[in-house]
Design an enzyme around this catalytic site. Sequence first.
Site, mmCIF file in Angstrom:
data_model
loop_
_atom_site.group_PDB
_atom_site.id
_atom_site.type_symbol
_atom_site.label_atom_id
_atom_site.label_comp_id
_atom_site.label_asym_id
_atom_site.label_seq_id
_atom_site.Cartn_x
_atom_site.Cartn_y
_atom_site.Cartn_z
ATOM 1 N N ASP A 241 46.764 44.037 40.823
ATOM 2 C CA ASP A 241 47.500 44.164 39.564
ATOM 3 C C ASP A 241 46.515 44.548 38.467
ATOM 4 O O ASP A 241 45.617 43.773 38.128
ATOM 5 C CB ASP A 241 48.187 42.840 39.220
ATOM 6 N N GLU B 237 49.644 47.546 41.103
ATOM 7 C CA GLU B 237 50.648 47.233 40.082
ATOM 8 C C GLU B 237 50.181 47.594 38.677
ATOM 9 O O GLU B 237 49.046 47.295 38.296
ATOM 10 C CB GLU B 237 50.961 45.731 40.155
ATOM 11 N N GLU C 267 57.861 45.598 35.218
ATOM 12 C CA GLU C 267 58.158 44.246 34.762
ATOM 13 C C GLU C 267 58.250 44.121 33.244
ATOM 14 O O GLU C 267 58.878 43.196 32.732
ATOM 15 C CB GLU C 267 57.121 43.258 35.288
ATOM 16 N N HIS D 160 60.086 40.504 38.936
ATOM 17 C CA HIS D 160 59.004 39.839 38.220
ATOM 18 C C HIS D 160 59.387 38.420 37.834
ATOM 19 O O HIS D 160 60.399 38.196 37.159
ATOM 20 C CB HIS D 160 58.658 40.642 36.958
ATOM 21 N N GLU E 8 58.212 37.153 43.808
ATOM 22 C CA GLU E 8 57.011 36.433 43.382
ATOM 23 C C GLU E 8 57.243 34.924 43.421
ATOM 24 O O GLU E 8 58.343 34.453 43.141
ATOM 25 C CB GLU E 8 56.621 36.845 41.965
#
Length: 208
Positions: free
Chosen positions: A20, A46, A72, A122, A142
């Site tokens: 990420d 990400e 997100e 998200h 997640e």
Amino acid sequence: MTRLTAMREHLGDDFPLMVDANQQWDRPSAMRMCRAMEPFNLVWIEEPLDAYDYLGHAELARVIDTPIATGEMLASVAEYVKLIEHQSCDIIQPDAPRVGGITEFLKLTTLAAQAGLTLAPHFAMEIHCHLAATYPIEPWVEHFDWLDPLFNERMAIADGRMIVSDRPRLGVTLSEQLRAWTVDSCVITGAERTVAPANAGIYPRRAT
């Protein structure tokens, strides 16, 4: 790359591993970093760019073998339409509370499914576990324990998969701790509405 190399060596070649970037790279840096990460067999990279850089993400998704994930931070179905129309990602990451609730979330995931995108919602697993289970392409969810104090129940996980609760509604009830933290509330009945003051109260991702 030192940390990424260490994690891949520690976890093994087949363990799901993601990176990420949290929107921290400009376009040249993102292209350079994403290419350098190709050998690590990542599930996705990400938010390599600013969340609203649809064209930059689209170029990465076109030329990089590793799937690109983003979304997100977007806050409306219209913004997700741009993401989908520009083919800006392989994995879309909507946030139901941020996008306007369950109805709006389902609108955009219908579009995402038609585009053949993988879904990885998200945060807010208590909502997203149920919503992801309706998606026709196997999704990711997640997992965070940050919101555990707000609920009496816990999400069940087995063999790396989050289990959809068979309890009523979303399968969670509010804890006494949450009630103790709440400083105000509102009641809506029909056309009558009592509105709480601004900023009152508290506002309460398969596992990764």
